[in-house]
Design an enzyme around this catalytic site. Structure first.
Site, PDB file in Angstrom:
ATOM      1  N   VAL A 185      -1.962  11.534  -4.096  1.00 44.17           N
ATOM      2  CA  VAL A 185      -0.586  11.117  -4.388  1.00 44.17           C
ATOM      3  C   VAL A 185      -0.186  11.521  -5.810  1.00 44.17           C
ATOM      4  O   VAL A 185       0.913  12.041  -6.033  1.00 44.17           O
ATOM      5  CB  VAL A 185      -0.406   9.597  -4.171  1.00 44.17           C
ATOM      6  CG1 VAL A 185       1.041   9.195  -4.443  1.00 44.17           C
ATOM      7  CG2 VAL A 185      -0.792   9.208  -2.754  1.00 44.17           C
TER       8      VAL A 185
ATOM      9  N   LYS B 132      -0.900  -0.238  -2.767  1.00 47.05           N
ATOM     10  CA  LYS B 132      -0.618  -1.465  -1.985  1.00 47.05           C
ATOM     11  C   LYS B 132      -1.597  -2.581  -2.282  1.00 47.05           C
ATOM     12  O   LYS B 132      -1.245  -3.752  -2.213  1.00 47.05           O
ATOM     13  CB  LYS B 132      -0.595  -1.259  -0.493  1.00 47.05           C
ATOM     14  CG  LYS B 132      -1.052  -0.123   0.271  1.00 47.05           C
ATOM     15  CD  LYS B 132      -0.988   1.247   0.178  1.00 47.05           C
ATOM     16  CE  LYS B 132      -2.276   1.991   0.159  1.00 47.05           C
ATOM     17  NZ  LYS B 132      -2.368   3.092   0.992  1.00 47.05           N
TER      18      LYS B 132
ATOM     19  N   GLY C  44       4.831   4.911   3.083  1.00 47.98           N
ATOM     20  CA  GLY C  44       4.823   6.260   2.490  1.00 47.98           C
ATOM     21  C   GLY C  44       6.209   6.647   2.014  1.00 47.98           C
ATOM     22  O   GLY C  44       6.779   6.008   1.119  1.00 47.98           O
TER      23      GLY C  44
ATOM     24  N   ILE D 199       9.065   6.421   3.546  1.00 53.33           N
ATOM     25  CA  ILE D 199      10.209   5.729   4.157  1.00 53.33           C
ATOM     26  C   ILE D 199      10.855   4.809   3.134  1.00 53.33           C
ATOM     27  O   ILE D 199      10.179   3.963   2.555  1.00 53.33           O
ATOM     28  CB  ILE D 199       9.766   4.857   5.354  1.00 53.33           C
ATOM     29  CG1 ILE D 199       8.952   5.659   6.352  1.00 53.33           C
ATOM     30  CG2 ILE D 199      10.973   4.219   6.031  1.00 53.33           C
ATOM     31  CD1 ILE D 199       8.336   4.802   7.449  1.00 53.33           C
TER      32      ILE D 199
ATOM     33  N   LYS E 192       0.111  -4.123   3.443  1.00 48.88           N
ATOM     34  CA  LYS E 192       1.527  -3.739   3.541  1.00 48.88           C
ATOM     35  C   LYS E 192       2.366  -4.858   4.158  1.00 48.88           C
ATOM     36  O   LYS E 192       3.489  -5.116   3.697  1.00 48.88           O
ATOM     37  CB  LYS E 192       1.649  -2.443   4.350  1.00 48.88           C
ATOM     38  CG  LYS E 192       1.058  -1.249   3.601  1.00 48.88           C
ATOM     39  CD  LYS E 192       0.902  -0.050   4.502  1.00 48.88           C
ATOM     40  CE  LYS E 192       0.370   1.155   3.747  1.00 48.88           C
ATOM     41  NZ  LYS E 192      -0.070   2.240   4.639  1.00 48.88           N
TER      42      LYS E 192
HETATM   43  N1  HSE Z   1      -4.104   5.313   4.345  1.00 52.56           N
HETATM   44  C1  HSE Z   1      -2.718   4.988   4.388  1.00 52.56           C
HETATM   45  C2  HSE Z   1      -2.197   5.263   5.794  1.00 52.56           C
HETATM   46  C3  HSE Z   1      -1.989   5.818   3.378  1.00 52.56           C
HETATM   47  O1  HSE Z   1      -2.899   5.909   6.566  1.00 52.56           O
HETATM   48  O2  HSE Z   1      -1.117   4.798   6.147  1.00 52.56           O
HETATM   49  C4  HSE Z   1      -0.567   5.410   3.138  1.00 52.56           C
HETATM   50  O3  HSE Z   1      -0.478   4.114   2.628  1.00 52.56           O
END
Ligand code: HSE
Length: 412
Positions: free
Chosen positions: A12, A100, A129, A131, A200
């Site tokens: 990232v 996160k 991600g 969005i 999340k």
């Molecule tokens: N490992 C996470 C996923 C990356 O696969 O969604 C994005 O947060």
């Protein structure tokens, strides 16, 4: 020109540098100034990278440089990411993050520190991600009392399930592909065991209800126990299996009601829009008392989609430089403010051993007279698949004390 520091030059962090380098003129047209990546903090050297001369190994260089106004944290893991974020906020620097784990675990505290120091702590990239979901939920839907949020929140597991269902690939093969594409966490157990989705949904729950729960208190199941037999049973029912994070008010009409929250595989009926969310895509359904249902959809993982959200947070800061932005507080909440997952109303897709079909059907009917038997009489392979009426996990366990092969929740 605004000077920033990037913490962590992995998938990232590298993506953030790429997006800024490529789009700097576009960003300057929108904000009136260019972004200069003054430092990149990483343990490694990057001698062949065009920004290799910006690499430092000591966070104090960044903290003590008054020219750095924004710190972008993409290190992953709780420590030292939390410690560096906190120190940056206390030094009067804005912090943006895709992390996160830090937001879910320390978000309430870091938001408070940001408020005290008149800087911002932004985390659009931490959920979904690329969005846009955090800002729309906190701004565009602000007029609503929100009462439910459901989502496919992990790109890696959605990719694996899609490849298993559609392409007949093995779990291991699909996971290796997700890792190669940069979707998976450094330790992919966090993906496949549901922990990433748990972090999340904790963040979304805190945004929706103002209560920050510890991920450790949340009922969390991953996809490692899902078999192709479960997938086939879901197809007989008329749906697909997806890893879902759910949170909501136990009493949807009372904003002060306790909250339910879980991460678990769910059967999603084909006519539910979440059923069509495949591969690395994520989708989040938000329910509000004025707007009704709103759905967000897009790429949930990957370097550039996630970097897109990180850089958007930096642009937000540049665009509101002199404004004192109201930051809604998150109250730290304990497990006693959560409804028990095992008493939530759910129908289940169950598979059980059935050496004698007649005896198995009779047993199911004794427990649930209205159960729908899915396995056809001429398809007797020693197992029986059926759908319960709405019940609870607790009642299901009591009805079949000897256990069943699998019991997957059906999305209401
Ligand atoms: N490992 C996470 C996923 C990356 O696969 O969604 C994005 O947060």
């Amino acid at each position: 020109m605004t000077n920033i520091a990037i913490l962590g030059f992995g998938v990232v962090g590298g993506g953030v540098a790429d997006v800024i380098t490529k789009n700097n003129d576009t960003i300057a047209r929108k904000t009136g100034e260019h972004i200069n990546i003054k430092y990149i903090l990483d343990l490694r050297e990057f001698p062949n990278h065009p920004l290799g001369d910006r690499v430092v190994h000591d966070m104090n260089i960044i903290l003590s440089d008054p020219e750095v106004t924004v710190v972008a944290e993409m290190m992953g893991g709780a420590h030292p990411a939390y410690d560096y974020s906190r120190a940056a906020l206390e030094a009067g620097k804005h912090v943006v993050t895709s992390n996160k784990e830090v937001v879910a675990t320390f978000g309430a505290e870091l938001l408070e520190i940001a408020r005290e120091h008149h800087v911002r702590y932004l985390f659009e990239a931490s959920v979904g991600g690329g969005i846009p979901v955090i800002r729309p939920m906190s701004s565009c839907l602000a007029a609503n009392a929100l009462y439910e949020v459901d989502g496919i929140l992990n790109g890696t597991t959605n990719y694996i399930l899609t490849q298993m269902i559609r392409a007949g690939k093995s779990f291991e093969e699909a996971l290796a592909e997700a890792q190669a594409k940069g979707y998976a966490e450094r330790n992919p157990a966090a993906d496949v065991e549901g922990l990433d989705a748990c972090r999340k949904i904790c963040i979304l729950s805190a945004l929706a209800f103002g209560k920050s729960f510890s991920p450790a208190d949340i009922h969390t199941e991953g996809i490692t126990k899902i078999t192709l037999d479960d997938v086939a049973a879901a197809e007989m029912y008329g749906g697909v299996i997806k890893l879902i994070g759910r949170t909501g008010l136990c009493d949807p009409d009372d904003p002060d009601s306790p909250v339910y929250m879980l991460v678990a595989p769910h059967v999603i009926a084909h006519d539910n829009p979440l059923a069509g969310v495949d591969d690395v895509f994520n989708s989040i359904l938000v329910r509000g008392n004025a707007v009704g249902d709103v759905m967000f959809y897009g790429r949930g993982a990957g370097n550039l989609p996630t970097a897109s959200a990180v850089v958007a947070d930096i642009i937000d800061i540049l665009s509101h430089k002199d404004a004192e932005i109201f930051v809604p507080g998150w109250k730290t909440a304990g497990a006693d403010e959560l409804c028990q997952t095992e008493t939530l109303p759910y129908a289940f897709l169950v598979r059980m051993k059935a050496e004698s079909r007649g005896a198995a059907v009779a047993g199911v009917r004794a427990a649930y007279p209205d159960a729908e038997i899915l396995t056809a009489a001429d398809d007797d392979n020693g197992t029986l698949a059926f759908v319960t009426p709405v019940t609870t996990e607790k009642a299901l366990g009591e009805a079949f004390p000897d256990g069943v092969l699998s019991a997957v929740r059906i999305m209401p």
